[in-house]
Write an enzyme that holds these catalytic residues in place. Sequence first.
Site, PDB file in Angstrom:
ATOM      1  N   SER A  10      10.982 -10.371  14.363  1.00  0.00           N
ATOM      2  CA  SER A  10      12.003  -9.374  14.734  1.00  0.00           C
ATOM      3  C   SER A  10      12.700  -9.744  16.028  1.00  0.00           C
ATOM      4  O   SER A  10      12.098 -10.377  16.925  1.00  0.00           O
ATOM      5  CB  SER A  10      11.319  -8.014  14.907  1.00  0.00           C
TER       6      SER A  10
ATOM      7  N   LEU B 244       5.920  -9.655   4.541  1.00  0.00           N
ATOM      8  CA  LEU B 244       6.827  -8.609   5.028  1.00  0.00           C
ATOM      9  C   LEU B 244       6.089  -7.311   5.340  1.00  0.00           C
ATOM     10  O   LEU B 244       6.667  -6.425   5.977  1.00  0.00           O
ATOM     11  CB  LEU B 244       7.906  -8.302   3.967  1.00  0.00           C
TER      12      LEU B 244
ATOM     13  N   VAL C 255      20.477   2.880  11.651  1.00  0.00           N
ATOM     14  CA  VAL C 255      21.665   3.724  11.842  1.00  0.00           C
ATOM     15  C   VAL C 255      22.593   3.683  10.632  1.00  0.00           C
ATOM     16  O   VAL C 255      23.206   4.706  10.283  1.00  0.00           O
ATOM     17  CB  VAL C 255      22.399   3.321  13.147  1.00  0.00           C
TER      18      VAL C 255
ATOM     19  N   GLY D   6      15.406   4.277  27.062  1.00  0.00           N
ATOM     20  CA  GLY D   6      14.837   2.932  26.995  1.00  0.00           C
ATOM     21  C   GLY D   6      15.505   2.001  26.006  1.00  0.00           C
ATOM     22  O   GLY D   6      15.015   0.900  25.748  1.00  0.00           O
TER      23      GLY D   6
ATOM     24  N   ARG E 106      19.529   7.234  23.690  1.00  0.00           N
ATOM     25  CA  ARG E 106      18.079   7.161  23.503  1.00  0.00           C
ATOM     26  C   ARG E 106      17.459   6.507  24.736  1.00  0.00           C
ATOM     27  O   ARG E 106      17.953   5.461  25.198  1.00  0.00           O
ATOM     28  CB  ARG E 106      17.753   6.284  22.303  1.00  0.00           C
TER      29      ARG E 106
ATOM     30  N   TYR F  92       5.164  -3.185  19.065  1.00  0.00           N
ATOM     31  CA  TYR F  92       5.760  -3.782  17.863  1.00  0.00           C
ATOM     32  C   TYR F  92       6.250  -5.197  18.153  1.00  0.00           C
ATOM     33  O   TYR F  92       5.924  -6.159  17.434  1.00  0.00           O
ATOM     34  CB  TYR F  92       6.920  -2.890  17.398  1.00  0.00           C
TER      35      TYR F  92
ATOM     36  N   PHE G 248      24.461   8.211  19.595  1.00  0.00           N
ATOM     37  CA  PHE G 248      23.669   8.382  20.817  1.00  0.00           C
ATOM     38  C   PHE G 248      24.332   7.586  21.938  1.00  0.00           C
ATOM     39  O   PHE G 248      24.441   6.362  21.852  1.00  0.00           O
ATOM     40  CB  PHE G 248      22.232   7.913  20.604  1.00  0.00           C
TER      41      PHE G 248
ATOM     42  N   ASN H  79       0.827  -1.218   0.000  1.00  0.00           N
ATOM     43  CA  ASN H  79       0.000   0.000   0.000  1.00  0.00           C
ATOM     44  C   ASN H  79       0.856   1.261   0.000  1.00  0.00           C
ATOM     45  O   ASN H  79       0.343   2.358   0.179  1.00  0.00           O
ATOM     46  CB  ASN H  79      -0.976   0.003   1.186  1.00  0.00           C
TER      47      ASN H  79
ATOM     48  N   ARG I 291      25.244  -3.876  17.976  1.00  0.00           N
ATOM     49  CA  ARG I 291      24.133  -4.432  17.210  1.00  0.00           C
ATOM     50  C   ARG I 291      24.699  -5.480  16.251  1.00  0.00           C
ATOM     51  O   ARG I 291      25.895  -5.486  15.939  1.00  0.00           O
ATOM     52  CB  ARG I 291      23.426  -3.339  16.385  1.00  0.00           C
TER      53      ARG I 291
HETATM   54  C1  UD1 Z   1      16.317  -2.134  15.754  1.00  0.00           C
HETATM   55  C2  UD1 Z   1      15.373  -2.182  14.582  1.00  0.00           C
HETATM   56  C3  UD1 Z   1      13.966  -2.261  15.028  1.00  0.00           C
HETATM   57  C4  UD1 Z   1      13.846  -3.418  15.990  1.00  0.00           C
HETATM   58  C5  UD1 Z   1      14.721  -3.096  17.190  1.00  0.00           C
HETATM   59  C6  UD1 Z   1      14.597  -4.097  18.319  1.00  0.00           C
HETATM   60  C7  UD1 Z   1      16.331  -1.188  12.621  1.00  0.00           C
HETATM   61  C8  UD1 Z   1      16.393  -0.014  11.743  1.00  0.00           C
HETATM   62  N1  UD1 Z   1      15.586  -1.060  13.725  1.00  0.00           N
HETATM   63  O1  UD1 Z   1      16.311  -0.908  16.411  1.00  0.00           O
HETATM   64  O2  UD1 Z   1      13.107  -2.474  13.939  1.00  0.00           O
HETATM   65  O3  UD1 Z   1      12.558  -3.634  16.348  1.00  0.00           O
HETATM   66  O4  UD1 Z   1      16.052  -3.113  16.709  1.00  0.00           O
HETATM   67  O5  UD1 Z   1      15.206  -5.281  18.033  1.00  0.00           O
HETATM   68  O6  UD1 Z   1      16.894  -2.222  12.347  1.00  0.00           O
HETATM   69  N2  UD1 Z   1      22.166   5.283  16.607  1.00  0.00           N
HETATM   70  C9  UD1 Z   1      23.059   6.338  16.725  1.00  0.00           C
HETATM   71  N3  UD1 Z   1      22.910   7.416  15.885  1.00  0.00           N
HETATM   72  C10 UD1 Z   1      21.922   7.491  14.952  1.00  0.00           C
HETATM   73  C11 UD1 Z   1      20.988   6.421  14.860  1.00  0.00           C
HETATM   74  C12 UD1 Z   1      21.134   5.334  15.717  1.00  0.00           C
HETATM   75  O7  UD1 Z   1      23.971   6.308  17.552  1.00  0.00           O
HETATM   76  O8  UD1 Z   1      21.861   8.489  14.218  1.00  0.00           O
HETATM   77  C13 UD1 Z   1      22.350   4.145  17.479  1.00  0.00           C
HETATM   78  C14 UD1 Z   1      21.141   3.839  18.326  1.00  0.00           C
HETATM   79  O9  UD1 Z   1      21.151   4.596  19.500  1.00  0.00           O
HETATM   80  C15 UD1 Z   1      21.315   2.337  18.553  1.00  0.00           C
HETATM   81  C16 UD1 Z   1      22.004   1.843  17.297  1.00  0.00           C
HETATM   82  O10 UD1 Z   1      22.550   2.989  16.672  1.00  0.00           O
HETATM   83  O11 UD1 Z   1      22.163   2.102  19.662  1.00  0.00           O
HETATM   84  C17 UD1 Z   1      21.055   1.154  16.350  1.00  0.00           C
HETATM   85  O12 UD1 Z   1      19.934   1.994  16.151  1.00  0.00           O
HETATM   86  P1  UD1 Z   1      18.816   1.666  15.040  1.00  0.00           P
HETATM   87  O13 UD1 Z   1      19.453   1.461  13.739  1.00  0.00           O
HETATM   88  O14 UD1 Z   1      17.793   2.718  15.169  1.00  0.00           O
HETATM   89  O15 UD1 Z   1      18.248   0.244  15.451  1.00  0.00           O
HETATM   90  P2  UD1 Z   1      17.724  -0.347  16.852  1.00  0.00           P
HETATM   91  O16 UD1 Z   1      17.500   0.695  17.858  1.00  0.00           O
HETATM   92  O17 UD1 Z   1      18.659  -1.468  17.188  1.00  0.00           O
END
Ligand code: UD1
Length: 333
Positions: A134, A90, A202, A286, A284, A158, A219, A41, A226
Amino acid sequence: MLPRMATPSRVFLVTGGAGFIGSHVVERVLALGDAAVVVDNFSTGRRENLAHLAGHDRFRLVEANVVDGLWAAVKPAVEHLGPATHLVHLAAQTSVVSSVQNPVDDVRINYGATVHALEYARHNGVQKVVFASSAATYGDETEMPIAEARASAPVSPYGINKLGSELFLHYYRQVHGLPTTALRFFNVYGPRQDPRSPYSGVISVFVDRAVRGLPLTIFGDGTQTRDFVFVEDVVRAILAACEQSGAPGPYNVGTGRPTSITDLAKAIVAATGSASPIQHAPSRAGEIVHSYANVDAARMALGFRAEVALEEGLARTQSSLAPDPSPATSAAS
Ligand code: UD1
């Protein structure tokens, strides 16, 4: 009605097929000689992701919302290509943050759509359903690497709706004999991941900013980790699951390797040859600190192992970016 084509042996119904992951699935399906019917959609999916497939004789694109049911929407496409043999579900509301703000919507989309997809599969002779679950189903799990046997305690709507969807897969398998597999994706990245939303992954954000020469903002202290898995590896896991009539899962889909956000930022700066500075902002609220997968179960059940190293995946993500004419100063911070 269009004349029916010579029926391909496999017809994949791909919900969310215009999205970041879905569009890669569709490309692979067509490359294998199979047919693909996309239902999307365009809430997060994009027509551009599939524009290069327009006119392909084994491809159909249907604009529809899965929560309105699939029967009527896909009827002309399956009459032309043949009945769906596989369903890759998906389609989703992809933001954890949005699910916290709008839990009712998340139930309707991330739980309800799964039941619609399963109902369609049950009544239409689909041989296999593969569902995008997920790592969010694990919640605040602290013992690493995370294995599937760990009790699930999701901490967001989620995660709850992904876990609930897994229970529905189990129900359809047990009660209706429908073969299903749930795959728990970790942090998926690669070409076509949209960097410009507040919820973007990220890697998409950092690569986009690095090529524009903008600062990369970490952050917290950047020691959080990850498990970054390249989208083509995720596609291979999905197609491996489609090959099996058993293998219900859930299975983690990751690399099994943790990468700290500081190491990631440095690798992206190096890979792009960028002059972007790396800066820090508060953590961030939580957010979990560490997350990486135990990948034994997927290897044993599906023969799946992630193959694309982070350096290669980053290079391929970067090279996929079209030159962007907008000036660096206009980008959002
Ligand atoms: C991910 C998943 C989400 C899933 C969650 C829980 C993605 C995009 N998101 O979130 O769908 O439900 O895991 O398992 O895969 N960061 C920075 N700077 C930035 C952006 C992010 O430092 O500009 C850091 C965040 O604080 C975090 C890490 O990068 O520690 C990963 O962030 P992000 O890519 O948003 O993914 P998750 O939070 O792991």
